[in-house]
Design a protein around this motif. Sequence first.
Motif, PDB file in Angstrom:
ATOM      1  N   TYR A   1      -5.465  28.606-130.717  1.00 19.33           N
ATOM      2  CA  TYR A   1      -6.029  29.551-129.739  1.00 19.33           C
ATOM      3  C   TYR A   1      -7.212  28.912-128.998  1.00 19.33           C
ATOM      4  O   TYR A   1      -7.293  28.965-127.768  1.00 19.33           O
TER       5      TYR A   1
ATOM      6  N   GLY B   1      -6.135  26.496-126.530  1.00 16.01           N
ATOM      7  CA  GLY B   1      -5.615  27.196-125.355  1.00 16.01           C
ATOM      8  C   GLY B   1      -6.739  27.641-124.426  1.00 16.01           C
ATOM      9  O   GLY B   1      -6.640  27.542-123.204  1.00 16.01           O
TER      10      GLY B   1
ATOM     11  N   LYS C   1       0.928  26.854-119.825  1.00 13.35           N
ATOM     12  CA  LYS C   1      -0.011  27.047-120.929  1.00 13.35           C
ATOM     13  C   LYS C   1       0.694  27.394-122.247  1.00 13.35           C
ATOM     14  O   LYS C   1       0.333  26.898-123.305  1.00 13.35           O
TER      15      LYS C   1
ATOM     16  N   ILE D   1       0.261  25.472-125.860  1.00 16.99           N
ATOM     17  CA  ILE D   1      -0.145  26.080-127.138  1.00 16.99           C
ATOM     18  C   ILE D   1       0.949  25.881-128.184  1.00 16.99           C
ATOM     19  O   ILE D   1       0.664  25.540-129.335  1.00 16.99           O
TER      20      ILE D   1
END
Length: 499
Positions: A49, A52, A99, A103
């Motif tokens: 996370y 990201g 994106k 991730i």
Amino acid sequence: MTTEERLKQYEEWLFRRSAYQMALSIIGIDKLTVAPPAGNAYRDARTAYLSGELFSIDTDPAILEVLKELKDDPAVDADTAKGIQLYYEEAQKRLCIPKAEYIAFEELSNRSYDAWLEAKQKKDYSIFEPYLKQVIEAQKKLYGYRDSELPLYERMLDDYEPGMRIADYDAFFAAVKERLLPLIAKIRDAEKPEDDFLYQEYSVEEQKKFTDELLQYLRFDPSWGYQNETEHPFTSWTCENDCRTTTKYLPDNPVSAIFSTVHEVGHATYEHQCDPRYDGMILSDGISSGMHESQSRLCENYLGRTDAFWEYNFPRLQKHFPEQLGSVTLAQWMRAVNAAGPSLVRTEADELTYPVHILIRYEIEKGLFSGEISTEGLDKVWNAKYREYLGIEAEDPSEGILQDVHWSGGSFGYFPTYALGSAFAAQFTDAMRRDLDVDKALAEGRYDLCMDWLKEHIHRYGCRYNAKEVMLKATGKPFDVNIYLDYLEDKYSRLYGLK
Ligand code: ZN
């Protein structure tokens, strides 16, 4: 918006991203050193996370507009402009990746690392193989998004050593093959130096005491550096004044911890000695993987394996191990720590055979991305290449294909820079010896004089200049592989009485 307003936004953005980078770096170090494995899944999800979020910061369209304006703004000073240019290029590489896929890859590489570790512990390549396959497929896809003329594997090579192409590496490794394989074969048949004294019981407690003294000699200062222990030694950092290294202690051989310490502190010193004005900026990074490795190898091999280095340090080591080393002469020690010969594990390999370990990985990577080699049965391909070039073969995959962590995280194209680093280091040392009495400095405990030379000619620039420019500035000539191969031929012919 005025230039000043844009620069203010740029600086705020730099600070924000450096905070995320610092958090990710510390979590990464923690995971590889002390974090309990049962927390992996929880930690990995949150790390992905954070990665990201950093990705979003780095690819924020508003900041990219600012970077785009600033990079061609004549009112911006040259150092800042160079940093902005590098960020802009990096952003273009990332922007092309959706994106969600970015991730997903972070998550995959975390799981793949865990599988690699389990496979290595259980000595079973089949546990890792499906992950390796997925990582390769994912990398093909991610690198495929790039708007680039370069073949896939060359894009990866370029990320670690900008400007080095497959043709350059092919020529480099062809020279390594041509000049080193015959020498390695001769040494395999030559009389082995006596080194039984290295393979005895060496208390880890006592080794750590010597390491403390060695760290002082190397000027690894606790105010900016900290050393830990890991299975696979590495260096990481958050800024010039927070550098972490690790080493590995073997209870039946002191050499591994000693030279991995000198090596990793070489990496840390490179980061530490960069111009402080660049701290928190892209300019504070090393130029490339090859350049980073050149600095660690210069310390490990071109300084750390010299007579002068041990004139100072050997009597100190003997004091810690009087039983094991009390009757060993400096000359015997030097022959033993410079012994060369085919071996299975890259990180334990000597200077002479090291580039052959890299040659093998280079050929496999090239094959994996051209489609000539597949992950299925790769352990057998690995063994066949070791047999062909070094005449030996791993029975246990943890000493074969599972020995290195790199591929688990998708780092392809990285290995070749290790060999290139050794070759760069030969040329830098050659230049350093023209300016400085290196042997005198090392023998008198003045390792810092060598570090000062590196700071002046290489470290302080960070990545303000590229590898070719720094090579020319520091040595007065372009990179020449023959300086490296001459050095190896000369050193090992002398050590083995082949001349
Ligand atoms: Zn290294």
